[in-house]
Design a protein around this motif. Structure first.
Motif, PDB file in Angstrom:
ATOM      1  N   LEU A 152       2.406   1.703   4.916  1.00 40.42           N
ATOM      2  CA  LEU A 152       1.168   0.951   4.693  1.00 40.42           C
ATOM      3  C   LEU A 152       1.455  -0.535   4.542  1.00 40.42           C
ATOM      4  O   LEU A 152       2.430  -0.916   3.868  1.00 40.42           O
ATOM      5  CB  LEU A 152       0.489   1.463   3.413  1.00 40.42           C
ATOM      6  CG  LEU A 152       0.262   2.978   3.370  1.00 40.42           C
ATOM      7  CD1 LEU A 152      -0.094   3.412   1.956  1.00 40.42           C
ATOM      8  CD2 LEU A 152      -0.826   3.368   4.357  1.00 40.42           C
ATOM      9  N   LEU A 154       1.113  -4.318   3.083  1.00 41.59           N
ATOM     10  CA  LEU A 154       0.703  -5.012   1.859  1.00 41.59           C
ATOM     11  C   LEU A 154       0.274  -6.411   2.271  1.00 41.59           C
ATOM     12  O   LEU A 154       1.094  -7.187   2.772  1.00 41.59           O
ATOM     13  CB  LEU A 154       1.861  -5.076   0.853  1.00 41.59           C
ATOM     14  CG  LEU A 154       2.393  -3.720   0.383  1.00 41.59           C
ATOM     15  CD1 LEU A 154       3.606  -3.910  -0.523  1.00 41.59           C
ATOM     16  CD2 LEU A 154       1.305  -2.935  -0.336  1.00 41.59           C
ATOM     17  N   SER A 163       5.513  -4.149   2.974  1.00 40.16           N
ATOM     18  CA  SER A 163       5.053  -2.803   3.338  1.00 40.16           C
ATOM     19  C   SER A 163       5.341  -1.850   2.188  1.00 40.16           C
ATOM     20  O   SER A 163       6.257  -2.061   1.386  1.00 40.16           O
ATOM     21  CB  SER A 163       5.770  -2.323   4.609  1.00 40.16           C
ATOM     22  OG  SER A 163       7.142  -2.083   4.352  1.00 40.16           O
ATOM     23  N   LEU A 164       4.525  -0.815   2.126  1.00 35.93           N
ATOM     24  CA  LEU A 164       4.702   0.252   1.148  1.00 35.93           C
ATOM     25  C   LEU A 164       4.865   1.566   1.904  1.00 35.93           C
ATOM     26  O   LEU A 164       4.059   1.895   2.785  1.00 35.93           O
ATOM     27  CB  LEU A 164       3.475   0.328   0.233  1.00 35.93           C
ATOM     28  CG  LEU A 164       3.390   1.568  -0.671  1.00 35.93           C
ATOM     29  CD1 LEU A 164       4.501   1.555  -1.721  1.00 35.93           C
ATOM     30  CD2 LEU A 164       2.018   1.648  -1.344  1.00 35.93           C
ATOM     31  N   THR A 185      -3.082  -0.282  -1.952  1.00 36.45           N
ATOM     32  CA  THR A 185      -2.290  -1.319  -1.280  1.00 36.45           C
ATOM     33  C   THR A 185      -2.919  -2.698  -1.431  1.00 36.45           C
ATOM     34  O   THR A 185      -2.214  -3.707  -1.499  1.00 36.45           O
ATOM     35  CB  THR A 185      -2.116  -0.989   0.207  1.00 36.45           C
ATOM     36  OG1 THR A 185      -3.407  -0.756   0.782  1.00 36.45           O
ATOM     37  CG2 THR A 185      -1.257   0.248   0.388  1.00 36.45           C
TER      38      THR A 185
END
Length: 452
Positions: A152, A154, A163-164, A185
């Motif tokens: 995901l 950010l 990113s996550l 997010t």
């Protein structure tokens, strides 16, 4: 990690679209409560390393089985990752080191993706290493039950800052959780953006402070050199008083000295002082004469003042010197620009002033800077200082040159460090707790001849 604790991820990420209204309401309340605590946690920590660890711990405790956060921080990618079975770890990777393919794509495009992991075979490791930065974590996950990763973006202020990656064990997925993950997010992105902005400002300030700080004093055979700087605005760590000792190893008998004072205090004064130090360093390679060095430096400053309003009212005082050895003789030539007299402390305790008669730098185009010369014998000490020493205000009067000379007379023939400590201590005692100007002190002591 207890089984009871792992019930919370199941509740937060459960697909409740077909559940009873009361169950959906309870999940909405739990999600809102979690997002509020997450926002507080991310915003409360201003250190990016600790902030990411706190964030990943929270995600692993309450939401997912695997978490990885990657953000850009200064010249590095900051990566924090872990599973709910172990402590998260944080590493810094140079920006030049490529990130795994899918993580890099999300940071570049701002688009998320889901990576389905084969249950076994070489394709499982390949899929993991397209997302997971930490090789050790990827190896552990290869043997784990995790079979779905969500990558995901950010984002904050219209840009993707990281990113996550989150993963769940076999039998779980993110169906019905997209809106929750989007809120998640978004809050992480906004919180980390503020943390990283503060960290970036501190990084820039630290680089600036280090670039403005005095350089390392060289080691010169037969000479002891000691310095002391005390800034008026201690919170900024830099000031307008400056010194420089330039020693070219290819010309070991030649040493250039500089001690000066720029009007003003703090970072702006330090920036101007740095410009003067650089100008003197350059001109001293062209001219041997300290007077000529100051004259050319003055010309540069006057030209800069004409072209830049920021420096138009910035004046500076300075004393520039050159020490040259000729056999056993050590000669010193000084030129001053509106600066306090340099003092030559003889080994027998006599103090001789070496006056500088030039005007301040940056004041008059074409100004000249007369020179004065002396010989330094074994045991003699040359003292350069700024007016922060003599104009240190005590309860009844200024510290003054007379008190400075009396202090020096008590440490005649002693090492340079002892001279610096004696003057610094005397000035500090005179000041007490009162405010003070920037203070700089440069002491050169010619070592006695062994056996003499």
């Amino acid at each position: 990690m207890t089984a009871t604790t792992r019930e919370r991820p199941a509740r937060l990420l459960a697909d409740s679209r077909s559940a009873e209204p009361r169950a959906r309401l309870a999940q909405a309340v739990s999600r809102a409560d979690f997002l509020l605590r997450l926002s507080r946690n991310v915003s409360a920590v201003q250190n990016p390393d600790r902030g990411l660890e706190a964030l990943v711990e929270l995600l692993l405790d309450e939401v997912v089985d695997v978490a990885q956060v990657v953000v850009r921080s200064g010249p590095h990618h900051l990566v924090c990752s872990g599973t709910h079975l172990d402590e998260p770890t944080t590493v810094r990777r140079p920006l030049a080191d490529p990130l795994p393919r899918d993580s890099a794509a999300t940071m570049e495009t701002g688009l998320g993706a889901e990576v389905v992991l084969p249950r076994s075979g070489p394709g499982r490791g390949e899929a993991l290493r397209s997302v997971v930065v930490d090789d050790d974590l990827a190896a552990r996950l290869e043997r784990s039950e995790v079979e779905l990763l969500a990558v995901l973006p950010l984002s904050a202020r219209g840009r993707t800052l990281g990113s996550l990656v989150v993963g769940r064990d076999r039998g779980s997925d993110f169906s019905g959780s997209q809106a929750f993950l989007a809120d998640l997010t978004e809050r992480i992105g906004v919180g980390l953006d503020a943390t990283l902005l503060v960290a970036e400002s501190r990084y820039v300030a630290d680089v600036l402070r280090r670039s403005l700080a005095p350089g390392r004093v060289p080691e010169v055979p037969g000479l002891q050199i000691a310095t002391h700087v005390r800034v008026a605005h201690e919170s900024q760590a830099v000031g307008g008083d400056f010194f420089d000792v330039l020693h070219d190893p290819e010309h070991p008998d030649d040493l250039v000295l500089l001690c000066g004072d720029v009007t003003g205090k703090g970072v702006e004064a330090a920036v101007h002082a740095r410009r003067i130090r650089n100008a003197v360093r350059t001109t001293s390679l062209v001219h041997d004469s300290p007077g000529a060095v100051l004259a050319l430096t003055n010309r540069v400053l006057v030209l800069e003042a004409d072209q830049d309003d920021e420096f138009s009212e910035r004046l500076a005082t300075a004393v520039c010197g050159r020490l040259s050895r000729d056999g056993d003789e050590l000669g010193v030539t000084l030129a001053g620009a509106g600066h306090p007299d340099a003092l030559l402390l003889r080994a027998d305790g006599r103090v001789e002033a070496m006056p500088g008669e030039g005007v301040a730098l940056g004041l008059l185009p074409g100004a000249e800077f007369p020179e004065t010369t002396a010989s330094m014998h074994p045991g003699d000490t040359l003292v350069l200082y700024t007016d922060g020493v003599t104009e240190a205000r005590g309860a009844d009067d200024l510290f003054g040159q007379e008190r400075l000379e009396a202090t020096l007379a008590t440490v005649a023939g002693m090492p340079a460090t002892a001279v610096v400590e004696a003057v610094a201590l005397a000035v500090s005692d005179h000041l007490g707790e009162r405010a003070h100007d920037d203070i700089a002190l440069v002491v050169l002591h010619r070592e006695p001849v062994v056996g003499a």
